[in-house]
Motif scaffolding. Structure first.
Motif, PDB file in Angstrom:
ATOM      1  N   ASN A  48       8.446  10.625 -20.422  1.00  0.00           N
ATOM      2  CA  ASN A  48       8.512  11.307 -18.671  1.00  0.00           C
ATOM      3  C   ASN A  48       7.404  10.567 -17.324  1.00  0.00           C
ATOM      4  OD1 ASN A  48       6.156  12.246 -19.629  1.00  0.00           O
ATOM      5  ND2 ASN A  48       7.174  14.090 -18.644  1.00  0.00           N
ATOM      6  N   GLN A  49       6.806   9.318 -18.382  1.00  0.00           N
ATOM      7  CA  GLN A  49       5.723   9.015 -17.373  1.00  0.00           C
ATOM      8  C   GLN A  49       6.061   6.762 -17.473  1.00  0.00           C
ATOM      9  OE1 GLN A  49       2.191   8.729 -19.554  1.00  0.00           O
ATOM     10  NE2 GLN A  49       1.910  11.560 -19.231  1.00  0.00           N
ATOM     11  N   ILE A  50       5.498   6.637 -15.786  1.00  0.00           N
ATOM     12  CA  ILE A  50       6.074   5.326 -15.355  1.00  0.00           C
ATOM     13  C   ILE A  50       4.025   4.826 -15.125  1.00  0.00           C
ATOM     14  CG2 ILE A  50       8.331   5.974 -14.759  1.00  0.00           C
ATOM     15  CD1 ILE A  50       6.439   5.463 -11.596  1.00  0.00           C
ATOM     16  N   ARG A  51       4.131   3.443 -15.348  1.00  0.00           N
ATOM     17  CA  ARG A  51       3.153   3.079 -14.636  1.00  0.00           C
ATOM     18  C   ARG A  51       3.083   1.723 -13.387  1.00  0.00           C
ATOM     19  NH1 ARG A  51       0.783  -2.443 -17.229  1.00  0.00           N
ATOM     20  NH2 ARG A  51       2.554  -3.598 -15.731  1.00  0.00           N
ATOM     21  N   ILE A  52       2.622   2.627 -12.408  1.00  0.00           N
ATOM     22  CA  ILE A  52       2.878   1.407 -11.491  1.00  0.00           C
ATOM     23  C   ILE A  52       1.624   0.312 -11.203  1.00  0.00           C
ATOM     24  CG2 ILE A  52       2.210   1.550  -8.645  1.00  0.00           C
ATOM     25  CD1 ILE A  52       4.040   4.271  -8.476  1.00  0.00           C
ATOM     26  N   ALA A  53       1.781  -0.444 -10.879  1.00  0.00           N
ATOM     27  CA  ALA A  53       0.568  -1.294 -10.499  1.00  0.00           C
ATOM     28  C   ALA A  53       1.090  -1.269  -8.547  1.00  0.00           C
ATOM     29  CB  ALA A  53       1.469  -2.714 -10.808  1.00  0.00           C
ATOM     30  N   TYR A  54      -0.364  -1.114  -8.109  1.00  0.00           N
ATOM     31  CA  TYR A  54      -0.052  -1.232  -7.223  1.00  0.00           C
ATOM     32  C   TYR A  54      -0.922  -2.918  -6.239  1.00  0.00           C
ATOM     33  CZ  TYR A  54      -4.667   0.476  -7.768  1.00  0.00           C
ATOM     34  OH  TYR A  54      -6.440   1.221  -8.703  1.00  0.00           O
ATOM     35  N   VAL A  55       0.417  -3.530  -6.568  1.00  0.00           N
ATOM     36  CA  VAL A  55      -0.252  -4.927  -6.166  1.00  0.00           C
ATOM     37  C   VAL A  55       0.345  -5.125  -4.589  1.00  0.00           C
ATOM     38  CG1 VAL A  55      -0.898  -5.926  -8.133  1.00  0.00           C
ATOM     39  CG2 VAL A  55       1.669  -5.673  -7.725  1.00  0.00           C
ATOM     40  N   LEU A  56       0.676  -4.216  -4.107  1.00  0.00           N
ATOM     41  CA  LEU A  56       1.403  -4.451  -2.615  1.00  0.00           C
ATOM     42  C   LEU A  56       1.215  -4.767  -1.835  1.00  0.00           C
ATOM     43  CD1 LEU A  56       5.403  -3.219  -3.435  1.00  0.00           C
ATOM     44  CD2 LEU A  56       4.395  -6.142  -4.208  1.00  0.00           C
ATOM     45  N   ASN A  57       0.940  -4.643  -0.489  1.00  0.00           N
ATOM     46  CA  ASN A  57       0.707  -3.910   0.936  1.00  0.00           C
ATOM     47  C   ASN A  57       1.002  -2.222   1.240  1.00  0.00           C
ATOM     48  OD1 ASN A  57       3.264  -3.677   2.833  1.00  0.00           O
ATOM     49  ND2 ASN A  57       2.642  -6.113   2.750  1.00  0.00           N
ATOM     50  N   LYS A  58       0.091  -2.162   1.629  1.00  0.00           N
ATOM     51  CA  LYS A  58      -0.167  -0.886   1.951  1.00  0.00           C
ATOM     52  C   LYS A  58       0.985  -0.099   2.718  1.00  0.00           C
ATOM     53  CE  LYS A  58      -3.565  -0.144   4.296  1.00  0.00           C
ATOM     54  NZ  LYS A  58      -4.762   0.510   5.388  1.00  0.00           N
ATOM     55  N   GLU A  59       2.083  -0.586   4.026  1.00  0.00           N
ATOM     56  CA  GLU A  59       2.931  -0.967   4.123  1.00  0.00           C
ATOM     57  C   GLU A  59       4.363  -0.873   2.742  1.00  0.00           C
ATOM     58  OE1 GLU A  59       6.041  -2.321   7.800  1.00  0.00           O
ATOM     59  OE2 GLU A  59       4.116  -3.554   7.196  1.00  0.00           O
ATOM     60  N   SER A  60       4.488  -1.549   2.279  1.00  0.00           N
ATOM     61  CA  SER A  60       5.009  -1.945   1.324  1.00  0.00           C
ATOM     62  C   SER A  60       5.119  -1.230   0.415  1.00  0.00           C
ATOM     63  CB  SER A  60       5.726  -3.101   0.130  1.00  0.00           C
ATOM     64  OG  SER A  60       5.793  -3.946   1.205  1.00  0.00           O
ATOM     65  N   LEU A  61       3.539  -0.340  -0.657  1.00  0.00           N
ATOM     66  CA  LEU A  61       3.864   1.178  -0.915  1.00  0.00           C
ATOM     67  C   LEU A  61       4.293   2.546  -0.705  1.00  0.00           C
ATOM     68  CD1 LEU A  61       0.404   0.299  -2.371  1.00  0.00           C
ATOM     69  CD2 LEU A  61       2.443   0.291  -3.677  1.00  0.00           C
ATOM     70  N   VAL A  62       3.521   2.682   0.905  1.00  0.00           N
ATOM     71  CA  VAL A  62       4.439   3.977   1.031  1.00  0.00           C
ATOM     72  C   VAL A  62       5.510   3.767   1.593  1.00  0.00           C
ATOM     73  CG1 VAL A  62       4.542   5.370   3.425  1.00  0.00           C
ATOM     74  CG2 VAL A  62       2.265   3.760   3.163  1.00  0.00           C
ATOM     75  N   LYS A  63       6.413   2.869   1.194  1.00  0.00           N
ATOM     76  CA  LYS A  63       8.057   2.931   1.489  1.00  0.00           C
ATOM     77  C   LYS A  63       8.668   3.047   0.157  1.00  0.00           C
ATOM     78  CE  LYS A  63       9.192  -0.139   5.658  1.00  0.00           C
ATOM     79  NZ  LYS A  63       9.585  -1.738   5.827  1.00  0.00           N
ATOM     80  N   ALA A  64       7.891   2.208  -0.420  1.00  0.00           N
ATOM     81  CA  ALA A  64       8.404   2.201  -2.391  1.00  0.00           C
ATOM     82  C   ALA A  64       8.193   3.817  -2.998  1.00  0.00           C
ATOM     83  CB  ALA A  64       7.537   1.510  -3.648  1.00  0.00           C
ATOM     84  N   VAL A  65       6.966   4.511  -2.565  1.00  0.00           N
ATOM     85  CA  VAL A  65       6.764   6.155  -2.858  1.00  0.00           C
ATOM     86  C   VAL A  65       7.595   7.192  -2.295  1.00  0.00           C
ATOM     87  CG1 VAL A  65       5.510   7.772  -2.557  1.00  0.00           C
ATOM     88  CG2 VAL A  65       4.376   5.389  -3.225  1.00  0.00           C
ATOM     89  N   ASN A  66       8.251   5.999  -1.368  1.00  0.00           N
ATOM     90  CA  ASN A  66       9.102   7.637  -0.358  1.00  0.00           C
ATOM     91  C   ASN A  66      10.709   7.540  -1.027  1.00  0.00           C
ATOM     92  OD1 ASN A  66      10.811   9.188   2.328  1.00  0.00           O
ATOM     93  ND2 ASN A  66      11.552   6.883   2.254  1.00  0.00           N
ATOM     94  N   ILE A  67      11.005   5.558  -1.549  1.00  0.00           N
ATOM     95  CA  ILE A  67      11.497   5.771  -2.182  1.00  0.00           C
ATOM     96  C   ILE A  67      12.131   6.188  -3.298  1.00  0.00           C
ATOM     97  CG2 ILE A  67      13.300   3.809  -3.292  1.00  0.00           C
ATOM     98  CD1 ILE A  67      12.266   2.426  -1.358  1.00  0.00           C
ATOM     99  N   LEU A  68      11.192   6.491  -3.687  1.00  0.00           N
ATOM    100  CA  LEU A  68      10.624   6.837  -4.823  1.00  0.00           C
ATOM    101  C   LEU A  68      11.128   8.763  -5.336  1.00  0.00           C
ATOM    102  CD1 LEU A  68       9.423   7.994  -8.207  1.00  0.00           C
ATOM    103  CD2 LEU A  68       7.400   7.877  -6.930  1.00  0.00           C
ATOM    104  N   LYS A  69      10.301   9.340  -3.977  1.00  0.00           N
ATOM    105  CA  LYS A  69      10.758  10.786  -3.507  1.00  0.00           C
ATOM    106  C   LYS A  69      12.250  10.919  -3.257  1.00  0.00           C
ATOM    107  CE  LYS A  69       8.907  12.103   0.747  1.00  0.00           C
ATOM    108  NZ  LYS A  69       8.894  12.224   1.536  1.00  0.00           N
ATOM    109  N   GLU A  70      12.717  10.442  -2.259  1.00  0.00           N
ATOM    110  CA  GLU A  70      14.010  10.540  -2.471  1.00  0.00           C
ATOM    111  C   GLU A  70      15.249  10.384  -3.724  1.00  0.00           C
ATOM    112  OE1 GLU A  70      15.268  11.908   0.719  1.00  0.00           O
ATOM    113  OE2 GLU A  70      13.125  11.437   1.462  1.00  0.00           O
ATOM    114  N   ALA A  71      14.385   9.574  -4.285  1.00  0.00           N
ATOM    115  CA  ALA A  71      15.149   9.078  -5.721  1.00  0.00           C
ATOM    116  C   ALA A  71      14.930  10.148  -6.502  1.00  0.00           C
ATOM    117  CB  ALA A  71      15.176   8.641  -6.920  1.00  0.00           C
TER     118      ALA A  71
END
Length: 396
Positions: free
Chosen positions: A367-390
Motif C-alpha cells: 500500500n506504499q508508493i515512492r515519489i521522486a520530487y524531481v519536478l518544480n513546485k508548481e508541478s508537484l502541487v498539481k501532481a499531489v492534487n491529482i493524487l488526492k482526487e484519484a
C-alpha cells in the motif's frame, strides 16, 4: 524449444520502469503525465561538463584504462579528500554507473548462495543485482513509523549466519530519503568488525543532505578500512544520469585487485563520459548550494501537500530526493496502473513507483508508493492534487 535460465526467470522487473507502456498509451491519448516515478532530476547538467565533450580534441575514441583514466581518478581522489575521505587514485575503480560498481562489489566478495543483509525498503535494483550475482538478500525491515531509521543492531545480529558476507546500506536512502547519522554508521562499523563482514555503502546522494545535517561516509571510519566498500556516481550529483559513470572505492587492496579483474573483463568505462565527469568536478560549491535549497523547498512543498490528504502517511526525507508514501489502498501496483489507464484531472495524470518492488519481503509495502520530487513546485502541487482526487474515486 530451448528454455531461458532460472536466473532469468527470477530476475525482477523494475517497479520504476514497468509501467512505461501505460504511460506511453496515456501520451497517445493526449494526456499530460507528471513523472513522480523516476529519479531523473530536472536540474541542468553543469555546462562545464557538457562543454568538455563538445570541445574535446580526440582523434580516436579509444579505450581508457580498465580502472578509469589516471587524470579522472586523480581528481576524484582530490574531491573525496576535500570531503574528509582520505583515499588515493589506486583505491578507486571507475565503473559504468553505480550499478556496475555494485555488481563488481557483489562479484568480488560473494559466491553463489551467500547472503547480504539490507535494511528495507531499498533501491529496487538491489534485488536484480543479487539475482544476477546468485546471492540472497536477507532483509531487516525499517518502518515508516520510525521515519525509516536504522533498525536496532540486535535485529541485524539475529540474521547473521555463516553465509552472511556483507551489510549494504544506501546513504542517503533511495527510496526513503533517510540520512544515517554518524552514530548509526558507527554502530554498523562495530557489527561488521565484530562478525568480520563487509560494509557496502551506496553513497550516490551524498551531496543531498538537508536541514544542516552533514553526510557521514563509511570511509571516514578508520576502524573498518579493510571492511568498507563505497559506491558512488555522477548521475545525481551533477544531474548526469546518462553519463553512466560511477566508481567503487575501498582501501582494501584485495577488493580493488579483485574488482579490477571484473573491470578488465568489460574492458573500460566510456571515454567521453569520463571526460564530462572529470570536467564536472570543476563545478563550484554554489551549484550544490542552489540545488540543495531547491530540493529542500520541493520536499517541504510535497510533504505539506501530502499531509493534507486524509488517510495518507508520509515519511519526511533527510536527504536524496525521494519519499515513501503510504496510501489508503490495498495494492499500489493496481492503483498506479489505474492512474495511467483510467484517471485524469483535466487531461492530466501522474506516474508513481509502487513500493512493493523496493522490498524483498513478500507482501510488504503493497500500500506504499515512492515519489521522486524531481519536478518544480508548481508541478508537484498539481501532481499531489491529482493524487488526492484519484483517492476519492478509486476502488480496490
Amino acid at each position: 524449444m530451448p528454455t531461458i535460465s532460472q536466473k532469468g526467470q527470477l530476475m525482477p522487473q523494475s517497479p520504476i520502469r514497468k509501467l512505461v507502456p501505460y504511460a506511453e498509451k496515456a501520451y497517445q491519448e493526449g494526456k499530460v503525465v507528471y513523472h513522480l516515478n523516476i529519479g531523473q532530476p530536472d536540474i541542468k547538467t553543469p555546462e562545464v561538463a557538457l562543454d568538455a565533450v563538445k570541445v574535446h580534441s580526440l582523434d580516436i575514441l579509444a579505450y581508457t584504462r580498465s580502472e578509469g583514466s589516471d587524470g579522472y581518478r586523480d581528481k576524484i581522489a582530490a574531491y573525496y579528500n576535500n570531503h574528509d575521505i582520505k583515499v588515493t587514485k589506486e583505491e578507486i575503480i571507475v565503473t559504468t554507473g553505480g550499478s556496475e560498481a555494485l555488481l563488481f562489489a557483489f562479484g568480488s566478495i560473494m559466491d553463489t548462495d551467500d547472503e547480504i543483509i539490507i535494511p528495507e525498503p531499498f533501491y529496487a535494483n538491489y534485488n536484480g543485482f543479487s539475482t544476477a550475482s546468485g546471492v540472497n538478500i536477507v532483509p531487516v525491515i525499517s518502518k515508516i513509523e520510525d521515519n525509516f531509521a536504522l533498525p536496532p543492531i540486535e535485529e541485524f545480529e539475529k540474521l547473521i549466519t555463516p553465509k552472511t558476507k556483507a551489510i549494504l546500506i544506501c546513504n542517503p536512502g533511495n527510496p526513503t530519503g533517510y540520512l544515517y547519522s554518524k552514530e548509526e554508521i558507527q554502530k554498523l562499523a562495530a557489527i561488521v568488525k565484530k562478525h568480520d563482514l563487509f560494509l557496502i555503502a551506496d553513497e550516490v546522494y551524498r551531496e543531498f543532505a538537508y536541514d544542516g545535517v552533514s553526510h557521514y561516509s563509511i570511509m571516514q571510519e578508520e576502524s573498518i578500512q579493510e571492511h568498507a566498500i563505497m559506491i558512488d556516481s555522477v548521475s545525481k550529483r551533477y544531474s548526469m544520469c546518462g553519463a553512466r559513470i560511477g566508481c567503487l572505492v575501498s582501501k582494501n587492496k584485495q577488493i580493488i585487485a579483485t574488482a579490477l579483474k571484473f573491470a578488465q573483463a568489460r574492458l573500460s568505462p566510456p571515454t567521453l563520459a569520463q571526460i564530462a565527469s572529470e570536467a564536472a568536478l570543476q563545478t563550484p560549491q554554489s551549484y550544490f548550494t542552489d540545488v540543495i535549497d531547491e530540493y529542500v523547498d520541493r520536499r517541504d512543498t510535497l510533504i505539506s501537500e501530502l499531509e493534507k490528504i486524509e488517510g495518507v502517511k508520509v515519511a519526511k526525507p533527510k536527504g536524496a530526493f525521494y519519499c515513501i508514501v503510504e496510501l489508503p489502498v490495498k495494492n499500489s501496483d493496481d492503483f498506479a496502473q489505474w492512474l495511467l489507464e483510467n484517471f485524469d484531472v483535466n487531461g492530466e495524470t501522474i506516474m508513481v513507483a509502487p513500493a512493493a518492488g523496493f522490498y524483498s519481503t513478500p507482501g510488504v509495502g503493497l500500500n506504499q508508493i515512492r515519489i521522486a520530487y524531481v519536478l518544480n513546485k508548481e508541478s508537484l502541487v498539481k501532481a499531489v492534487n491529482i493524487l488526492k482526487e484519484a483517492l476519492k474515486v478509486y476502488k480496490d
